[in-house]
Design an enzyme around this catalytic site. Structure first.
Site, PDB file in Angstrom:
ATOM      1  N   TYR A   1     -34.975   5.844  -4.123  1.00 51.79           N
ATOM      2  CA  TYR A   1     -36.387   5.527  -3.924  1.00 51.79           C
ATOM      3  C   TYR A   1     -36.636   4.152  -3.297  1.00 51.79           C
ATOM      4  CZ  TYR A   1     -35.577   3.299  -8.521  1.00 51.79           C
ATOM      5  OH  TYR A   1     -35.071   2.549  -9.551  1.00 51.79           O
TER       6      TYR A   1
ATOM      7  N   HIS B   1     -32.620   0.412 -12.498  1.00 47.90           N
ATOM      8  CA  HIS B   1     -33.469   0.236 -13.677  1.00 47.90           C
ATOM      9  C   HIS B   1     -32.611   0.158 -14.943  1.00 47.90           C
ATOM     10  CE1 HIS B   1     -36.610   0.916 -16.615  1.00 47.90           C
ATOM     11  NE2 HIS B   1     -35.931   1.935 -17.063  1.00 47.90           N
TER      12      HIS B   1
ATOM     13  N   ARG C   1     -35.946  -6.792  -9.289  1.00 43.98           N
ATOM     14  CA  ARG C   1     -34.789  -6.199  -9.970  1.00 43.98           C
ATOM     15  C   ARG C   1     -33.771  -5.819  -8.903  1.00 43.98           C
ATOM     16  NH1 ARG C   1     -34.291  -0.760 -10.279  1.00 43.98           N
ATOM     17  NH2 ARG C   1     -36.455  -0.201 -10.694  1.00 43.98           N
TER      18      ARG C   1
HETATM   19  C1  LIG Z   1     -44.280   4.271 -24.117  1.00 45.35           C
HETATM   20  C2  LIG Z   1     -43.187   4.568 -23.122  1.00 45.35           C
HETATM   21  N1  LIG Z   1     -43.464   5.338 -22.040  1.00 45.35           N
HETATM   22  C3  LIG Z   1     -42.495   5.594 -21.129  1.00 45.35           C
HETATM   23  C4  LIG Z   1     -41.221   5.095 -21.317  1.00 45.35           C
HETATM   24  C5  LIG Z   1     -40.134   5.382 -20.288  1.00 45.35           C
HETATM   25  N2  LIG Z   1     -39.844   4.172 -19.507  1.00 45.35           N
HETATM   26  C6  LIG Z   1     -38.762   3.426 -19.756  1.00 45.35           C
HETATM   27  S1  LIG Z   1     -38.669   2.090 -18.754  1.00 45.35           S
HETATM   28  C7  LIG Z   1     -40.081   2.509 -17.937  1.00 45.35           C
HETATM   29  C8  LIG Z   1     -40.609   1.643 -16.802  1.00 45.35           C
HETATM   30  C9  LIG Z   1     -40.918   0.251 -17.228  1.00 45.35           C
HETATM   31  O1  LIG Z   1     -41.191  -0.558 -16.119  1.00 45.35           O
HETATM   32  P1  LIG Z   1     -41.615  -2.074 -16.274  1.00 45.35           P
HETATM   33  O2  LIG Z   1     -42.592  -2.232 -17.371  1.00 45.35           O
HETATM   34  O3  LIG Z   1     -42.023  -2.564 -14.929  1.00 45.35           O
HETATM   35  O4  LIG Z   1     -40.294  -2.810 -16.756  1.00 45.35           O
HETATM   36  P2  LIG Z   1     -38.886  -2.942 -16.039  1.00 45.35           P
HETATM   37  O5  LIG Z   1     -38.051  -1.795 -16.571  1.00 45.35           O
HETATM   38  O6  LIG Z   1     -39.099  -2.856 -14.573  1.00 45.35           O
HETATM   39  O7  LIG Z   1     -38.330  -4.245 -16.473  1.00 45.35           O
HETATM   40  C10 LIG Z   1     -40.618   3.687 -18.462  1.00 45.35           C
HETATM   41  C11 LIG Z   1     -41.834   4.337 -17.967  1.00 45.35           C
HETATM   42  C12 LIG Z   1     -40.976   4.315 -22.473  1.00 45.35           C
HETATM   43  N3  LIG Z   1     -39.785   3.762 -22.706  1.00 45.35           N
HETATM   44  N4  LIG Z   1     -41.973   4.035 -23.348  1.00 45.35           N
END
Ligand SMILES: Cc1ncc(C[n+]2csc(CCOP(=O)(O)OP(=O)(O)O)c2C)c(N)n1
Length: 378
Positions: free
Chosen positions: A285, A276, A272
């Protein structure tokens, strides 16, 4: 027998064991696993994939700009992840059903999302994503990993369609999710069900190294692709910045699912490049040197270099593609600016069929809260 995990592995930055057919310098190399799935792919297909990636990046930059200008509530940038999105989505048939996360703007584009559908959801507009059945693509999933269960449920429905009075098909369901999602219970449950029922589903894990501020190495001591076989699901670990590798891997996975052999899993190792979401600041970070290393693996630049070297893309064609992407961005902007922000109190209008006292009380309280922002209010 005892299995011991390697505690020294750094799955996030270890680019060694990935299948790759276009190097970062734009050289076409062979990969024994992927080659059978790529033999009749010509330059015309590659130009199409390049065009889709350029459009995705342009859309992404417009989305970020619109959010910064206060026109969108949020945007989840996908810069750097164009290859996994376009390579896998272009291998699909229209009848397959896609369950993406919030970051798959390129997948939505390939599935035929209109400018309205692409931005509505991020503006928080009514109707949000339009009709998921029209494009056989669900709206962007915000709940991490939930869409993997939806995809497996849909795939089990495909298996039972005929018995339930429908038509038998060899359609496939596809779930897109991130490296962080693979730590989620839903994803692991989805894989157990998919394997147990031999469901026609493909899991596409875009390992972009970060789950907001958590690096993948904190969550996994092994490459993510190594987990799938333990569920009974074969997997491929590919260079997620190599659009052709992603295309070939997806063809392998889809063929498996269509032929009744069951689910398949792809870990696309990518990065990425941006935050985020537009609400995040990765400089707090992330090491800037890491970002620079990944810039050298840009998924679009390598295809551009390959096509140029083969004489399959000249200045005129490249300019046409850039202009086409600019038109998409202009259309998205025009749709976005055509919206008028509605009176915030209308959010109470269609929640219940009949008004009731508690709702009225909430409306009054919210109106009083909003009045507090009026000039001169104390
Ligand atoms: C069930 C749940 N827990 C926590 C969150 C908060 N949250 C939003 S994005 C994220 C990280 C996701 O990372 P990843 O799966 O690697 O996907 P990326 O955003 O890097 O594409 C979190 C913890 C959420 N949206 N849903």
């Amino acid at each position: 027998m005892t299995y011991l995990p390697s505690t020294t592995a750094d799955p996030g930055t270890d680019m060694g064991p990935v299948a790759q057919v276009i190097t970062p310098d734009g050289e076409r190399v062979a990969d024994a696993t992927l080659e059978p799935w790529l033999h009749e792919v010509g330059d015309d297909v590659l130009v199409g994939l390049y065009r889709d990636m350029v459009r995705t990046r342009r859309l992404d930059r417009e989305g970020v700009a619109l959010q910064r200008q206060g026109q969108l509530g949020l945007w989840a940038p996908c810069e750097g992840q164009e290859a996994v999105q376009i390579g896998t989505a272009r291998a699909l048939r229209a009848a397959d059903f896609v369950f993406p996360s919030y970051r798959e703007s390129g997948v939505q584009l390939v599935r035929g999302a209109t400018p309205t559908e692409l931005i509505q959801v991020w503006r928080g507009e009514e109707q949000s994503m339009g009709d998921p059945f029209a494009r056989r693509t669900a709206g962007p999933q915000i709940i991490i990993g939930a869409q993997t269960l939806h995809a497996v449920g849909y795939a089990m429905g495909i298996q039972r369609a005929e018995a339930l009075g429908g038509v038998a098909t060899d359609d496939v369901a596809v779930a897109y999710f991130g490296d962080g999602a693979s730590s989620q219970g839903d994803v692991n449950e989805a894989m157990v069900f998919a394997a147990s029922f031999g469901a026609p589903v493909v899991f596409v894990c875009s390992n972009n190294q970060w789950a907001i501020s958590e690096p993948v190495r904190v969550q996994s001591r092994t490459p993510l692709a190594a987990r799938a076989p333990a569920f009974g699901i074969p997997s491929l670990r590919v260079d997620g910045n190599d659009v052709l590798a992603c295309f070939g891997a997806m063809r392998w996975a889809l063929e498996r699912a269509r032929s009744g052999a069951g689910p398949a899993y792809i870990e696309a190792v990518t990065y990425r490049m941006g935050p985020h979401t537009t609400a995040d600041d990765p400089t707090r970070y992330r090491d800037p040197a890491e970002l620079e290393r990944w810039r050298g693996r840009d998924p679009i630049a390598r295809v551009h270099a390959l096509l140029r070297a083969r004489g399959a893309l000249d200045d005129e064609a490249a300019a046409d593609i850039a202009a086409d992407a600019d038109r998409l961005a202009a259309d998205v902007r025009e749709v976005c600016l055509s919206y008028r922000t509605r009176d915030p109190l209308t959010i109470f209008d269609e929640v219940y069929a009949e008004p009731h006292a508690a709702l009225e009380a909430e409306r009054r309280a919210y109106a009083a809260y909003l009045d507090g922002f009026e000039e001169g209010a104390s």
